[in-house]
Design an enzyme around this catalytic site. Structure first.
Site, PDB file in Angstrom:
ATOM      1  N   TYR A  91       0.813  -1.214   0.000  1.00  0.00           N
ATOM      2  CA  TYR A  91       0.000   0.000   0.000  1.00  0.00           C
ATOM      3  C   TYR A  91       0.850   1.270   0.000  1.00  0.00           C
ATOM      4  CZ  TYR A  91      -3.967  -3.026   1.199  1.00  0.00           C
ATOM      5  OH  TYR A  91      -4.929  -3.995   1.202  1.00  0.00           O
ATOM      6  N   LYS A 137       3.927 -15.447   2.131  1.00  0.00           N
ATOM      7  CA  LYS A 137       3.924 -16.196   0.870  1.00  0.00           C
ATOM      8  C   LYS A 137       5.372 -16.440   0.469  1.00  0.00           C
ATOM      9  CE  LYS A 137       1.406 -18.059  -2.420  1.00  0.00           C
ATOM     10  NZ  LYS A 137       0.634 -19.297  -2.157  1.00  0.00           N
ATOM     11  N   ASP A 174      -2.668 -18.276   1.540  1.00  0.00           N
ATOM     12  CA  ASP A 174      -3.820 -18.988   0.995  1.00  0.00           C
ATOM     13  C   ASP A 174      -4.276 -20.093   1.946  1.00  0.00           C
ATOM     14  OD1 ASP A 174      -1.363 -20.129   0.450  1.00  0.00           O
ATOM     15  OD2 ASP A 174      -1.830 -20.669  -1.615  1.00  0.00           O
ATOM     16  N   ASP A 177      -5.032  -7.216   5.821  1.00  0.00           N
ATOM     17  CA  ASP A 177      -6.272  -6.582   5.398  1.00  0.00           C
ATOM     18  C   ASP A 177      -7.306  -7.643   5.023  1.00  0.00           C
ATOM     19  OD1 ASP A 177      -8.188  -4.812   4.517  1.00  0.00           O
ATOM     20  OD2 ASP A 177      -6.943  -3.888   2.965  1.00  0.00           O
ATOM     21  N   ASP A 210     -10.629  -9.416   7.668  1.00  0.00           N
ATOM     22  CA  ASP A 210     -12.026  -9.357   7.263  1.00  0.00           C
ATOM     23  C   ASP A 210     -12.649 -10.750   7.203  1.00  0.00           C
ATOM     24  OD1 ASP A 210     -11.949  -6.663   7.168  1.00  0.00           O
ATOM     25  OD2 ASP A 210     -12.273  -6.451   5.018  1.00  0.00           O
TER      26      ASP A 210
END
Length: 359
Positions: A142, A192, A224, A248, A252
């Site tokens: 970001y 990852k 994942d 992020d 959620d």
């Protein structure tokens, strides 16, 4: 009498509604526990675009810096999507985080027994959920450079850069390990590393930090797999440590374990300066003004503020217990209704019922 200064950022959508409810409750709590809260409301997000032409005016930044804590509701509205990126509400949020160096985002996810049936997962999978997502908040994709869009012979090419330094990984990892010491002694670092160089550095530095916390059980999961495990067996997690982008997404996913994203608070912290306390959910402009928003996530964010920013532990616990009692009695905003069970109330009434409970 102890006194604390709070910068209040109601923002957009349902933000003003849940802010009003939370403000009233904090006034009551402060009187009950004999401390004073001084509020200063400032424009932020879409509301600041309307008043000042930009999402994060300098006057709002200065007020935040001069406060003991910042209480933020929510920002954003589709009507601003056509503005240049630097003028959108979300850009103001990123600037707030970077300006205050809010590198550590803490998102607790704990199931409330009376709400297990509201979860999208079966009750037996969520009834023991008690985890915290520790998300790095001021670096990663970001904020990384270079970023942008360029024209090429084959069309427009867009790009963002995911980047972390050793120090950025170390300081967020230390937060996670210290938190785990207060909980169940487990940290799961999510990355990852099988594909990304930046994740390989993340894993290496996290392991180095773990050497200073011998009692903590450190495990690693690819992002994942972690997403899958959150819906397969969420109770396996204690503290989840991860980067900005992955945090992020995962926070959620974790939010829905509780039955509604309207139930989850968060704290964004720095090493020296005011923290920002805000609900995990967005501004929900589609339900703004309908008095059906769930104010609990913002109220719980206020409880986190009381405990973390002001060390008013008893006041924060008292507020959290009152919320649990109200939910146990069956009161629900529309997002928490399951199978038609419960006593449905609106945003304002939920606040009024909580005020009565707190008196």
């Amino acid at each position: 009498m102890k006194s604390y200064k709070i910068t209040l950022l109601p923002g957009d959508g349902i933000g003003p509604e849940i802010t009003n409810v939370t403000h009233n409750i904090l006034d009551l709590i402060s009187n009950k526990f004999d401390f004073k809260l001084n509020f200063k409301e400032m424009p932020f997000g879409g509301s600041a675009i309307e008043s000042d032409g930009i999402p994060f005016p300098n006057k709002t930044l200065q007020e935040c810096k001069n406060s003991d804590a910042v209480l933020l509701a929510a920002i954003g509205d589709p009507k601003y999507d056509q503005l240049p990126r630097e003028k959108r509400p979300e850009t103001g949020l990123l600037k707030l985080r970077s300006s205050l160096d809010l590198f550590a985002n803490i998102r607790p996810v704990k199931i409330i027994p009376s709400l297990t049936k509201a979860s999208s997962l079966k009750e037996e999978y969520v009834n023991k959920v008690d985890l915290v997502v520790v998300r790095e908040l001021t670096s990663g994709i970001y904020f990384g450079e270079p970023k942008g869009r360029i024209k090429t012979e084959s069309g427009v090419r867009a790009f963002n850069t995911m980047t972390y330094t050793s120090e950025e990984v170390k300081r967020i990892a230390e937060i996670a390990f210290k938190l785990a010491q207060q909980r169940n002694q487990k940290v799961c670092s999510v990355d990852k590393a099988n594909v990304l160089d930046v994740s390989q550095l993340w894993r290496e530095e996290t392991i180095l930090v773990s050497n200073n916390f011998k009692g903590i059980d450190l495990t690693h999961q690819y992002v994942d797999n972690a997403a899958m495990q959150l819906v397969r067996n969420p109770s396996q997690f204690d503290v989840i440590l991860t980067s900005n982008l992955f945090g992020d997404i995962l926070s959620d996913i974790a939010a829905m374990l509780t039955g509604s994203i309207g139930m989850l608070p968060s704290a964004s912290l720095t090493k020296d300066g005011p923290g920002v306390f805000e609900p995990v959910h967005g501004s929900a402009p589609d339900i703004a003004g309908k008095d059906i928003a769930n104010p609990i996530a913002m109220i719980l964010s206020a409880a986190m503020m009381l405990k973390i920013a002001f060390n008013e532990i008893d006041a924060g616990n008292f507020l959290e217990n009152a919320i649990n009692e109200l939910l146990t009695e069956g009161y629900r905003t529309p997002d928490l209704m399951s199978s038609g069970k419960g006593k449905q109330v609106g945003c304002k009434q939920m606040g009024e019922l909580l005020v009565e409970k707190l008196k």
